[in-house]
Design a protein around this motif. Sequence first.
Motif, mmCIF file in Angstrom:
data_model
loop_
_atom_site.group_PDB
_atom_site.id
_atom_site.type_symbol
_atom_site.label_atom_id
_atom_site.label_comp_id
_atom_site.label_asym_id
_atom_site.label_seq_id
_atom_site.Cartn_x
_atom_site.Cartn_y
_atom_site.Cartn_z
ATOM 1 N N VAL A 67 40.689 51.715 32.426
ATOM 2 C CA VAL A 67 39.473 52.152 32.419
ATOM 3 C C VAL A 67 38.344 50.979 32.690
ATOM 4 C CG1 VAL A 67 40.217 53.387 29.869
ATOM 5 C CG2 VAL A 67 39.571 50.775 29.912
ATOM 6 N N LEU A 68 38.588 50.024 33.127
ATOM 7 C CA LEU A 68 37.753 48.959 33.632
ATOM 8 C C LEU A 68 37.848 48.637 35.088
ATOM 9 C CD1 LEU A 68 37.668 46.180 31.068
ATOM 10 C CD2 LEU A 68 36.215 48.127 31.165
ATOM 11 N N GLY A 69 38.767 49.532 36.009
ATOM 12 C CA GLY A 69 38.809 49.559 37.401
ATOM 13 C C GLY A 69 39.130 48.244 37.870
ATOM 14 N N VAL A 70 39.939 47.473 37.113
ATOM 15 C CA VAL A 70 40.490 46.313 37.809
ATOM 16 C C VAL A 70 41.732 46.601 38.555
ATOM 17 C CG1 VAL A 70 41.460 43.976 37.233
ATOM 18 C CG2 VAL A 70 39.579 44.981 35.764
ATOM 19 N N ASP A 71 41.946 45.664 39.647
ATOM 20 C CA ASP A 71 43.364 46.124 40.352
ATOM 21 C C ASP A 71 43.971 44.766 40.311
ATOM 22 O OD1 ASP A 71 42.236 44.364 42.270
ATOM 23 O OD2 ASP A 71 41.508 45.921 43.560
ATOM 24 N N TRP A 72 45.516 44.879 40.844
ATOM 25 C CA TRP A 72 46.345 43.732 40.791
ATOM 26 C C TRP A 72 45.774 42.738 41.492
ATOM 27 C CZ3 TRP A 72 50.580 42.649 38.270
ATOM 28 C CH2 TRP A 72 51.450 41.885 38.714
ATOM 29 N N GLU A 73 44.843 42.715 42.510
ATOM 30 C CA GLU A 73 44.397 41.716 43.341
ATOM 31 C C GLU A 73 43.918 40.887 42.411
ATOM 32 O OE1 GLU A 73 45.457 41.125 46.692
ATOM 33 O OE2 GLU A 73 46.620 42.816 45.968
ATOM 34 N N ASN A 74 43.055 41.320 41.362
ATOM 35 C CA ASN A 74 42.320 40.360 40.434
ATOM 36 C C ASN A 74 43.333 39.466 39.925
ATOM 37 O OD1 ASN A 74 40.627 43.135 40.475
ATOM 38 N ND2 ASN A 74 39.305 41.493 40.026
ATOM 39 N N LEU A 75 44.527 39.435 39.859
ATOM 40 C CA LEU A 75 45.442 38.671 38.800
ATOM 41 C C LEU A 75 45.749 37.566 40.022
ATOM 42 C CD1 LEU A 75 45.324 41.223 37.241
ATOM 43 C CD2 LEU A 75 47.652 40.542 36.509
ATOM 44 N N LYS A 76 45.438 37.767 41.186
ATOM 45 C CA LYS A 76 46.000 36.655 41.871
ATOM 46 C C LYS A 76 44.854 35.548 42.076
ATOM 47 C CE LYS A 76 48.707 39.645 45.187
ATOM 48 N NZ LYS A 76 49.003 40.241 46.462
ATOM 49 N N ARG A 77 45.266 34.348 42.944
ATOM 50 C CA ARG A 77 44.402 33.123 42.844
ATOM 51 C C ARG A 77 43.251 33.498 43.604
ATOM 52 N NH1 ARG A 77 49.586 30.694 43.191
ATOM 53 N NH2 ARG A 77 50.061 29.257 41.342
ATOM 54 N N ASP A 78 43.198 33.972 44.958
ATOM 55 C CA ASP A 78 42.032 34.334 45.542
ATOM 56 C C ASP A 78 42.182 35.729 46.273
ATOM 57 O OD1 ASP A 78 43.949 34.176 47.586
ATOM 58 O OD2 ASP A 78 43.049 32.424 48.752
ATOM 59 N N ARG A 79 43.100 36.497 45.551
ATOM 60 C CA ARG A 79 43.068 37.880 46.108
ATOM 61 C C ARG A 79 43.499 38.134 47.518
ATOM 62 N NH1 ARG A 79 37.654 41.002 43.213
ATOM 63 N NH2 ARG A 79 37.755 39.635 41.483
ATOM 64 N N ASP A 80 44.190 37.246 47.915
ATOM 65 C CA ASP A 80 44.846 37.230 49.263
ATOM 66 C C ASP A 80 46.324 37.745 48.859
ATOM 67 O OD1 ASP A 80 46.452 36.608 51.578
ATOM 68 O OD2 ASP A 80 44.914 35.312 52.222
ATOM 69 N N GLU A 81 46.666 38.641 49.932
ATOM 70 C CA GLU A 81 47.811 39.516 49.762
ATOM 71 C C GLU A 81 49.110 38.371 49.800
ATOM 72 O OE1 GLU A 81 49.987 42.649 48.929
ATOM 73 O OE2 GLU A 81 47.709 42.641 49.441
ATOM 74 N N ALA A 82 48.852 37.130 50.590
ATOM 75 C CA ALA A 82 50.062 36.413 50.510
ATOM 76 C C ALA A 82 50.025 35.487 49.439
ATOM 77 C CB ALA A 82 49.922 35.551 51.806
ATOM 78 N N GLU A 83 48.993 35.568 48.474
ATOM 79 C CA GLU A 83 48.963 34.362 47.268
ATOM 80 C C GLU A 83 49.774 35.027 46.218
ATOM 81 O OE1 GLU A 83 47.656 31.458 46.963
ATOM 82 O OE2 GLU A 83 46.732 31.274 48.668
ATOM 83 N N GLU A 84 50.155 34.087 45.427
ATOM 84 C CA GLU A 84 51.025 34.486 44.251
ATOM 85 C C GLU A 84 50.018 34.943 42.785
ATOM 86 O OE1 GLU A 84 53.758 31.329 43.428
ATOM 87 O OE2 GLU A 84 55.017 31.687 45.194
ATOM 88 N N ILE A 85 50.448 35.371 42.142
ATOM 89 C CA ILE A 85 50.106 35.586 40.872
ATOM 90 C C ILE A 85 49.497 34.334 40.057
ATOM 91 C CG2 ILE A 85 49.785 36.959 38.705
ATOM 92 C CD1 ILE A 85 49.662 38.805 40.847
ATOM 93 N N ASP A 86 48.319 34.341 39.768
ATOM 94 C CA ASP A 86 47.940 33.285 38.856
ATOM 95 C C ASP A 86 48.341 33.452 37.582
ATOM 96 O OD1 ASP A 86 46.402 31.506 37.046
ATOM 97 O OD2 ASP A 86 44.795 31.121 38.459
ATOM 98 N N LEU A 87 49.134 32.730 37.041
ATOM 99 C CA LEU A 87 50.006 32.946 35.919
ATOM 100 C C LEU A 87 48.992 32.676 34.479
ATOM 101 C CD1 LEU A 87 53.542 31.269 36.162
ATOM 102 C CD2 LEU A 87 52.874 33.654 36.317
ATOM 103 N N VAL A 88 47.997 31.921 34.733
ATOM 104 C CA VAL A 88 46.994 31.815 33.503
ATOM 105 C C VAL A 88 46.322 33.110 33.493
ATOM 106 C CG1 VAL A 88 44.863 30.482 32.658
ATOM 107 C CG2 VAL A 88 47.059 29.209 33.651
ATOM 108 N N ARG A 89 45.586 33.396 34.624
ATOM 109 C CA ARG A 89 45.152 34.886 34.609
ATOM 110 C C ARG A 89 46.001 36.209 34.212
ATOM 111 N NH1 ARG A 89 42.289 35.234 40.122
ATOM 112 N NH2 ARG A 89 41.320 33.700 39.408
ATOM 113 N N PHE A 90 47.109 35.901 34.580
ATOM 114 C CA PHE A 90 48.231 36.969 34.177
ATOM 115 C C PHE A 90 48.149 37.242 32.770
ATOM 116 C CE2 PHE A 90 52.237 38.467 33.137
ATOM 117 C CZ PHE A 90 52.580 39.666 33.867
ATOM 118 N N VAL A 91 48.349 35.947 32.106
ATOM 119 C CA VAL A 91 48.396 35.860 30.542
ATOM 120 C C VAL A 91 47.343 36.497 29.780
ATOM 121 C CG1 VAL A 91 48.846 34.279 28.421
ATOM 122 C CG2 VAL A 91 50.370 34.217 30.702
ATOM 123 N N GLN A 92 46.263 36.324 30.348
ATOM 124 C CA GLN A 92 45.049 36.819 29.839
ATOM 125 C C GLN A 92 44.768 38.339 29.777
ATOM 126 O OE1 GLN A 92 41.819 34.911 32.271
ATOM 127 N NE2 GLN A 92 41.844 33.028 31.040
#
Length: 271
Positions: free
Chosen positions: A205-230
């Motif tokens: 409903v808020l239009g947030v995509d998977w890239e928002n959970l990454k450190r800098d939204r770079d395709e090669a970057e891993e998911i930021d676990l702190v942001r993921f938990v939020q």
Amino acid sequence: MKRLQYLFFAFLFFLFGSHCGDVSLTVGPDTYNEKIVVDGFLIPGLAPADIRIMRNFPLNQPLDYNELFIADANVAITDLTTGREYPLVFNPLPALEGKFPGYYYAGTDFIVEHDRRYQLSVQATINGKALTTTSTCAVPPAGFEILNDKSAIDTLSYNEKDINGELEKFTLYFLQSPGIGSYVSSVNALDADPQDSTTFIENNVLGVDWENLKRDRDEAEEIDLVRFVQFQHTWQWDITPTGQAGERSEIDLEWFNFWFYGNYRVILYAA
């Protein structure tokens, strides 16, 4: 179609707050004073756990997550009915899993009880300054109860609507806790997977995509676990009109609390 399901348990909690003095805010070069920041709750029937002891930062300084949590504080909870003090110890393991580390009671002889008062005390050093803070909370009498047979807690498709086009929501019906007028629901996605983007609800409903959970939204970057938990673990406050103890109330869970497909655990707190 992927569907959402959840299970829930109900407990009572009370937030601890740190003593920060005047609530007014004046921004200037000499206004910063080191403070202990406390975030935690007590659940009747369980030993104290996840009591997070942190520090504040100046407004013009970037928040350093590695320095946010204080691992070497002296933390204790006193049962004001008996006068006995129980020391808490730091648990670093959650930080290794991308979660928030906190203090807990490691013994087996202290369980939080209804209708009692407890005092948290903290001693810590920040920037070479020895600081202390205390907070007292009262756990109300028992009586809080979720009415499982009345609640809408089975299965829904994401953002589902009924035959009339009205939005469907998970709804909790409960009996109010004596003396408590506000409630908070904790929504935890049990099947969320930081390694599997298909568990994430892209059409949210808020239009947030998977890239928002990454450190800098770079395709090669891993998911930021702190942001993921939020996203995995959200909270929703609800203010319920004050009524008689045992009066039935209801809380609707909004769709912005749900970010992943699968099963959920929802805990309702009387706060």
